[in-house]
Write a protein that holds these residues in place. Structure first.
Motif, mmCIF file in Angstrom:
data_model
loop_
_atom_site.group_PDB
_atom_site.id
_atom_site.type_symbol
_atom_site.label_atom_id
_atom_site.label_comp_id
_atom_site.label_asym_id
_atom_site.label_seq_id
_atom_site.Cartn_x
_atom_site.Cartn_y
_atom_site.Cartn_z
ATOM 1 N N LEU A 145 0.823 -1.136 0.158
ATOM 2 C CA LEU A 145 0.163 0.251 0.038
ATOM 3 C C LEU A 145 0.794 1.190 -0.010
ATOM 4 O O LEU A 145 1.669 1.420 0.696
ATOM 5 C CB LEU A 145 -0.958 0.186 1.349
ATOM 6 C CG LEU A 145 -1.919 -1.104 1.412
ATOM 7 C CD1 LEU A 145 -2.670 -0.891 2.802
ATOM 8 C CD2 LEU A 145 -2.830 -1.449 0.195
ATOM 9 N N GLU A 149 -2.867 5.152 0.418
ATOM 10 C CA GLU A 149 -3.856 3.982 0.410
ATOM 11 C C GLU A 149 -3.948 3.507 2.116
ATOM 12 O O GLU A 149 -4.905 3.181 2.335
ATOM 13 C CB GLU A 149 -3.252 2.820 -0.373
ATOM 14 C CG GLU A 149 -3.490 3.222 -1.782
ATOM 15 C CD GLU A 149 -2.838 2.350 -2.613
ATOM 16 O OE1 GLU A 149 -2.950 2.385 -3.704
ATOM 17 O OE2 GLU A 149 -1.885 1.408 -2.248
ATOM 18 N N ARG A 150 -2.852 3.694 2.858
ATOM 19 C CA ARG A 150 -2.686 3.425 4.289
ATOM 20 C C ARG A 150 -3.558 4.290 5.260
ATOM 21 O O ARG A 150 -4.166 4.009 5.969
ATOM 22 C CB ARG A 150 -1.386 3.445 4.805
ATOM 23 C CG ARG A 150 -0.404 2.447 4.268
ATOM 24 C CD ARG A 150 0.895 2.268 4.803
ATOM 25 N NE ARG A 150 1.646 1.422 4.093
ATOM 26 C CZ ARG A 150 2.873 1.077 4.439
ATOM 27 N NH1 ARG A 150 3.619 1.551 5.551
ATOM 28 N NH2 ARG A 150 3.792 0.134 3.811
ATOM 29 N N LEU A 153 -7.256 3.362 4.284
ATOM 30 C CA LEU A 153 -7.407 1.962 4.889
ATOM 31 C C LEU A 153 -7.825 2.504 6.422
ATOM 32 O O LEU A 153 -8.872 1.967 6.871
ATOM 33 C CB LEU A 153 -6.401 1.202 5.168
ATOM 34 C CG LEU A 153 -6.250 -0.058 6.015
ATOM 35 C CD1 LEU A 153 -7.417 -1.022 5.770
ATOM 36 C CD2 LEU A 153 -4.957 -0.688 6.082
ATOM 37 N N HIS A 179 -8.886 4.795 -4.206
ATOM 38 C CA HIS A 179 -7.817 4.365 -3.363
ATOM 39 C C HIS A 179 -8.364 3.045 -2.477
ATOM 40 O O HIS A 179 -7.753 2.045 -2.432
ATOM 41 C CB HIS A 179 -7.576 5.265 -2.282
ATOM 42 C CG HIS A 179 -6.382 6.497 -2.812
ATOM 43 N ND1 HIS A 179 -5.430 6.046 -3.446
ATOM 44 C CD2 HIS A 179 -6.446 7.734 -2.717
ATOM 45 C CE1 HIS A 179 -4.650 7.154 -4.095
ATOM 46 N NE2 HIS A 179 -5.272 8.190 -3.478
ATOM 47 N N ARG A 180 -9.778 3.213 -2.455
ATOM 48 C CA ARG A 180 -10.341 2.162 -1.575
ATOM 49 C C ARG A 180 -10.334 0.730 -2.349
ATOM 50 O O ARG A 180 -10.094 -0.226 -1.868
ATOM 51 C CB ARG A 180 -11.719 2.577 -1.279
ATOM 52 C CG ARG A 180 -12.434 1.618 -0.445
ATOM 53 C CD ARG A 180 -13.832 2.280 0.124
ATOM 54 N NE ARG A 180 -14.598 1.236 1.032
ATOM 55 C CZ ARG A 180 -15.527 1.542 1.876
ATOM 56 N NH1 ARG A 180 -15.604 2.915 1.989
ATOM 57 N NH2 ARG A 180 -16.019 1.037 2.631
ATOM 58 N N VAL A 183 -6.820 -0.681 -2.192
ATOM 59 C CA VAL A 183 -6.648 -1.198 -0.800
ATOM 60 C C VAL A 183 -7.185 -2.758 -0.900
ATOM 61 O O VAL A 183 -6.701 -3.436 -0.379
ATOM 62 C CB VAL A 183 -7.172 -0.449 0.266
ATOM 63 C CG1 VAL A 183 -7.302 -1.192 1.680
ATOM 64 C CG2 VAL A 183 -6.391 1.008 0.474
ATOM 65 N N LYS A 186 -5.023 -4.880 -3.257
ATOM 66 C CA LYS A 186 -3.697 -5.267 -2.541
ATOM 67 C C LYS A 186 -3.898 -6.175 -1.407
ATOM 68 O O LYS A 186 -3.082 -6.913 -1.105
ATOM 69 C CB LYS A 186 -2.933 -3.921 -2.365
ATOM 70 C CG LYS A 186 -2.323 -3.315 -3.684
ATOM 71 C CD LYS A 186 -1.875 -2.155 -3.325
ATOM 72 C CE LYS A 186 -1.430 -1.162 -4.411
ATOM 73 N NZ LYS A 186 -0.687 0.004 -4.433
ATOM 74 N N SER A 199 -7.036 -6.245 9.553
ATOM 75 C CA SER A 199 -6.335 -4.873 10.039
ATOM 76 C C SER A 199 -6.134 -5.245 11.633
ATOM 77 O O SER A 199 -5.236 -4.609 11.977
ATOM 78 C CB SER A 199 -7.146 -3.508 9.774
ATOM 79 O OG SER A 199 -7.303 -3.483 8.415
#
Length: 212
Positions: A145, A149-150, A153, A179-180, A183, A186, A199
């Motif tokens: 990421l 992106e982090r 997240l 971006h979502r 995420v 990936k 997470s």
């Protein structure tokens, strides 16, 4: 446990006991490595590649089994231990169990009790290896990421809507959606619930990452 033959390490200063345990374990399909002292075991080149456990005598000259347990813990090696002893000492057994020992068998013990303890130890070792491999894989995915992106997240797993995330990060809602999507791809998940779950395993808290 199918890829590698389980290995049982046995440490006892009594040669006759070593020979007896080795014969028993080998007859049940285990690979066995024996050692006459804790020091001898410590010098062994352990590769940590397959399921394993340690059958360890408590009372030995120079370095006791409990001392070896402490050393193994300091090496950050999660090898399940089955203690064997000629003297039943409740405080000692309690201390060993609190530090992760699987069982504490008093000599002379029944063969079936040792085999059951070894099996339990190997099952625990396998579970720990699976969990460790899973965490390593999750960390690999997270490393893919980008910083943005982090950030997305951390907001996504807090349950925020794309519109809210866009406002907090001062970007467009379309950018948040992009971006979502990255995420989710990936991190190899198909739902928000799954993303929240992994997470948590990575120790990522909702909206806890730096938004700069």
């Amino acid at each position: 446990m199918n890829e590698y033959q389980p290995t049982i390490f046995v440490v006892d200063d009594d040669r006759s006991i070593l020979k007896s345990i080795k014969r028993l374990l080998q007859s049940n399909g285990y690979r066995v490595e024996t050692f006459l002292s804790a020091r001898e075991f410590m010098e062994f080149d352990y590769d940590n590649q397959g399921p394993a456990c340690l059958v360890l005598d408590v009372m030995m000259p120079e370095m006791s089994g409990l001392d070896l347990q402490e050393t193994i813990l300091s090496w950050d090696i999660s090898m399940p231990i089955v203690f064997i002893t000629a003297l039943h000492d409740v405080p000692t057994s309690v201390s060993a169990m609190k530090k992760g020992a699987i069982d504490f068998l008093t000599k002379p013990f029944r063969e079936i009790d040792l085999l059951n303890a070894v099996q339990s130890a190997l099952q625990k070792d396998l579970k720990m290896r699976v969990a460790s491999n899973e965490l390593t894989n999750l960390k690999r995915r997270f490393a893919l990421l980008t910083p943005r992106e982090r950030q997305v997240l951390s907001h996504v797993i807090s349950g925020k809507l794309n519109k809210q995330i866009a406002s907090e990060l001062d970007i467009s809602e379309r950018t948040v959606k992009a971006h979502r999507s990255q995420v989710m791809e990936k991190m190899e998940v198909g739902s928000l619930a799954e993303l929240v779950q992994i997470s948590g395993k990575l120790g990522i808290q909702p909206s806890s990452l730096d938004n700069s």
